[in-house]
Design an enzyme around this catalytic site. Structure first.
Site, PDB file in Angstrom:
ATOM      1  N   HIS A   5       0.844  -1.202   0.000  1.00  0.00           N
ATOM      2  CA  HIS A   5       0.000   0.000   0.000  1.00  0.00           C
ATOM      3  C   HIS A   5       0.883   1.259   0.000  1.00  0.00           C
ATOM      4  CE1 HIS A   5      -3.608   2.400   1.298  1.00  0.00           C
ATOM      5  NE2 HIS A   5      -2.649   3.172   1.803  1.00  0.00           N
ATOM      6  N   GLU A   6       1.872   1.281   0.876  1.00  0.00           N
ATOM      7  CA  GLU A   6       2.735   2.471   0.959  1.00  0.00           C
ATOM      8  C   GLU A   6       3.520   2.685  -0.331  1.00  0.00           C
ATOM      9  OE1 GLU A   6       2.311   4.649   3.201  1.00  0.00           O
ATOM     10  OE2 GLU A   6       0.997   3.353   4.374  1.00  0.00           O
ATOM     11  N   HIS A  28       1.642   4.583  -2.746  1.00  0.00           N
ATOM     12  CA  HIS A  28       1.783   6.036  -2.538  1.00  0.00           C
ATOM     13  C   HIS A  28       3.139   6.495  -3.064  1.00  0.00           C
ATOM     14  CE1 HIS A  28      -1.871   6.425  -0.300  1.00  0.00           C
ATOM     15  NE2 HIS A  28      -1.452   5.801   0.790  1.00  0.00           N
ATOM     16  N   HIS A  83      -5.404   7.219  -2.640  1.00  0.00           N
ATOM     17  CA  HIS A  83      -6.366   6.183  -2.256  1.00  0.00           C
ATOM     18  C   HIS A  83      -7.392   5.941  -3.352  1.00  0.00           C
ATOM     19  CE1 HIS A  83      -5.115   6.946   2.105  1.00  0.00           C
ATOM     20  NE2 HIS A  83      -4.485   5.900   1.604  1.00  0.00           N
TER      21      HIS A  83
HETATM   22  N1  TQI Z   1      -1.127   5.625   6.804  1.00  0.00           N
HETATM   23  C1  TQI Z   1      -1.816   6.409   5.894  1.00  0.00           C
HETATM   24  C2  TQI Z   1      -1.861   5.685   4.532  1.00  0.00           C
HETATM   25  O1  TQI Z   1      -0.832   5.218   4.067  1.00  0.00           O
HETATM   26  C3  TQI Z   1      -1.129   7.739   5.747  1.00  0.00           C
HETATM   27  C4  TQI Z   1      -1.841   8.562   4.721  1.00  0.00           C
HETATM   28  C5  TQI Z   1      -3.044   9.149   4.837  1.00  0.00           C
HETATM   29  C6  TQI Z   1      -1.382   8.819   3.435  1.00  0.00           C
HETATM   30  N2  TQI Z   1      -3.357   9.773   3.652  1.00  0.00           N
HETATM   31  C7  TQI Z   1      -2.378   9.589   2.810  1.00  0.00           C
HETATM   32  C8  TQI Z   1      -0.229   8.471   2.801  1.00  0.00           C
HETATM   33  C9  TQI Z   1      -2.212   9.995   1.503  1.00  0.00           C
HETATM   34  C10 TQI Z   1      -0.073   8.891   1.502  1.00  0.00           C
HETATM   35  C11 TQI Z   1      -1.066   9.632   0.871  1.00  0.00           C
HETATM   36  O2  TQI Z   1      -2.948   5.576   3.980  1.00  0.00           O
HETATM   37  S1  TQI Z   1      -1.891   4.454   7.605  1.00  0.00           S
HETATM   38  C12 TQI Z   1      -3.586   1.728   5.355  1.00  0.00           C
HETATM   39  C13 TQI Z   1      -4.959   1.373   4.941  1.00  0.00           C
HETATM   40  C14 TQI Z   1      -2.139   3.141   6.556  1.00  0.00           C
HETATM   41  C15 TQI Z   1      -3.389   2.797   6.160  1.00  0.00           C
HETATM   42  O3  TQI Z   1      -0.967   4.019   8.585  1.00  0.00           O
HETATM   43  O4  TQI Z   1      -3.157   4.926   8.053  1.00  0.00           O
HETATM   44  C16 TQI Z   1      -2.509   0.969   4.961  1.00  0.00           C
HETATM   45  C17 TQI Z   1      -1.065   2.373   6.182  1.00  0.00           C
HETATM   46  F1  TQI Z   1      -5.097   1.425   3.645  1.00  0.00           F
HETATM   47  F2  TQI Z   1      -5.253   0.169   5.296  1.00  0.00           F
HETATM   48  F3  TQI Z   1      -5.788   2.182   5.485  1.00  0.00           F
HETATM   49  C18 TQI Z   1      -1.241   1.278   5.356  1.00  0.00           C
HETATM   50 CL1  TQI Z   1      -2.715  -0.452   3.975  1.00  0.00          CL
HETATM   51 ZN    ZN Z   2      -2.711   5.093   2.166  1.00  0.00          ZN
END
Ligand code: TQI
Ligand code: ZN
Ligand code: ZN
Length: 430
Positions: free
Chosen positions: A152-153, A156, A162
């Site tokens: 997922h990261e 990004h 998303h």
């Molecule tokens: N971290 C968020 C994410 O990676 C951080 C974030 C929010 C972000 N908005 C963003 C990063 C926009 C980049 C661009 O989404 S988290 C998930 C999921 C997170 C969340 O720790 O909340 C995953 C990390 F998708 F499950 F919500 C990994 Cl897979």
């Molecule tokens: Zn994310």
């Protein structure tokens, strides 16, 4: 936050930043379901380096290296980018595990909450990916699965925002899915291909994999006519990570997975992350090639097929049981069957499915006899898996049927294919 949204990281609350903050994250009016960051930042080179500067306490370094490589490979499978790990110098993408404050404006928050974050593509910190080391990072369903979060990261880090598609990796809620043979979901694939284009498609024509069955050893080996163990088929080791990889047979043995090809096998261990590659004959001296294999866990026995014969193997000791090999006719197969393509034992029904060409038989493992009414057509009873099965195995309640380089993940209670995978996806390719 500015870095997340592809803005210059100034730390100042300027107009552009306010606009981004006001914009709805997941409700953008876009026809497609995936999203890109404003300005569509992307990497302008074909090879990216990454460096892991701080590891987690939860996993070994080699486990982390392997999972991170696997997460990148989900993308390099579908877009023409390559990712290379380096251990010194400046990498495009710096990866670290650290809790709390860790050197940027976004300190982590202890267990739960934010798990990780990544910067969108760009110079300096662009693409950098940080994992909160107060989470319990795992390779399983418990804790937080590192493969899924890293994948997922990296979405990004490659420029994906998303997605509104619930099946997407970039859908903004963490949801565990089986990570064995995991491939990038379709929506994310389209999203990332919109930025980078697609890698050449999967070969649909399978190479000819099958050895001639029976006592005829086939053509002479090139190296030496005197070789007491003729080895006419090429060593498939270098094919391990080929997208076109075709298996001869596959089976579980006590939780490990064995994938056979050309008289060799890869063993994927459940406990460790490594894969071992072994010649069948060095393990079972009577067997040259394995056409089909299945495990009956309740008996702790594995059956290996070669040509018109099969062997019973004690799963615990991996030794041949006295009285074997036996003839295929012993199982109730007609003598016209000179070899079988694949076999798999289904624990819930206690039946072994034996595949030959476009048909299959069902053997009742409780009564030790072939069920009546067989053979039946594969396409009739297993819609979607194709008309032929090269290899089949059971893993965590799913059946996996390989047909050429492709594999169908089949769920018997629903009688349908849940996912299509590629064989090589099982072999930790990076
Ligand atoms: N971290 C968020 C994410 O990676 C951080 C974030 C929010 C972000 N908005 C963003 C990063 C926009 C980049 C661009 O989404 S988290 C998930 C999921 C997170 C969340 O720790 O909340 C995953 C990390 F998708 F499950 F919500 C990994 Cl897979
Ligand atoms: Zn994310
Ligand atoms: Zn950070």
């Amino acid at each position: 936050m500015q870095a997340f949204f592809g803005l210059e990281v100034t730390g100042v609350l300027d107009n552009e930043t306010v606009e981004v903050m006001k914009a709805p994250r997941c409700g953008v009016s876009d026809i497609s379901r995936y999203g890109h960051f404003d300005g569509k930042p992307r990497w302008e080179k074909r090879q990216l380096t990454y460096r892991i500067t701080q590891y987690t306490k939860d996993l070994t370094q080699s486990q982390v290296d392997a999972v991170i490589a696997e997460a990148f490979q989900l993308y390099s499978d579908v877009i023409p980018l390559d990712f290379k790990q380096i251990n010194s110098g400046t990498a495009d993408i710096i990866i670290l595990f650290k809790g709390g404050y860790h050197g940027d404006f976004y300190p982590f928050d202890g267990a739960g909450g934010v798990l990780a974050h990544a910067n969108s593509p760009g110079q300096r910190q662009g693409g950098d990916t940080h994992f909160d080391d107060d989470e319990r990072w795992t390779l399983t369903q418990s804790g937080v699965n590192l493969l899924l979060v890293a994948a997922h990261e990296f979405g990004h880090a490659l420029g994906l925002d998303h997605s509104r598609d619930r099946g997407a990796l970039m859908y903004p809620t963490y949801q565990y899915v089986n990570t064995n043979g995991y491939r990038l979901p379709e929506d994310d694939t389209r999203g990332v291909q919109a930025l980078y284009g697609s890698r050449t498609t999967v070969p649909t024509t399978a190479p000819k994999p099958k050895p001639p069955p029976g006592p005829d050893p086939g053509p002479e080996p090139e190296e030496s006519a005197e070789d007491p163990n003729p080895d006419p088929l090429p060593n498939p080791r270098n094919e391990q990570c080929s997208r076109g990889l075709v298996f001869d047979a596959a089976t579980s043995i006590r939780g490990d997975l064995f994938f056979f090809k050309n008289g060799y096998y890869w063993r994927k261990s459940r406990a460790a992350i490594g894969i071992r590659f072994t010649k069948v004959k060095t393990k079972w001296s009577q067997i040259n090639y394995v056409d089909a294999a299945f495990e009956v866990p309740s008996k702790d026995v594995v059956y290996l097929f070669e040509g018109g014969q099969y062997w019973g193997i004690r799963a615990y000791a991996k030794t041949v049981i006295p009285g074997f090999p036996k003839s295929l006719t012993n199982l109730g197969l007609p003598s016209s069957v000179s070899k079988v393509d694949a076999a798999v034992y289904v624990p819930t029904t206690r039946k072994t499915l034996i595949f030959v060409n476009n048909q299959y038989w069902s053997y009742n493992q409780g009564r030790n006899q072939m069920d009546i009414g067989y053979p039946r057509y594969i396409t009739q009873d297993f819609p979607g898996i194709g008309s032929k099965v090269d290899a089949a195995f059971e893993n965590y309640g799913y059946l996996y049927f390989s047909n050429g380089p492709r594999q169908s993940e089949y769920y018997l209670p629903y009688r349908r294919v849940m996912r299509v995978l590629l064989n090589y996806g099982w072999l930790n390719c990076y």
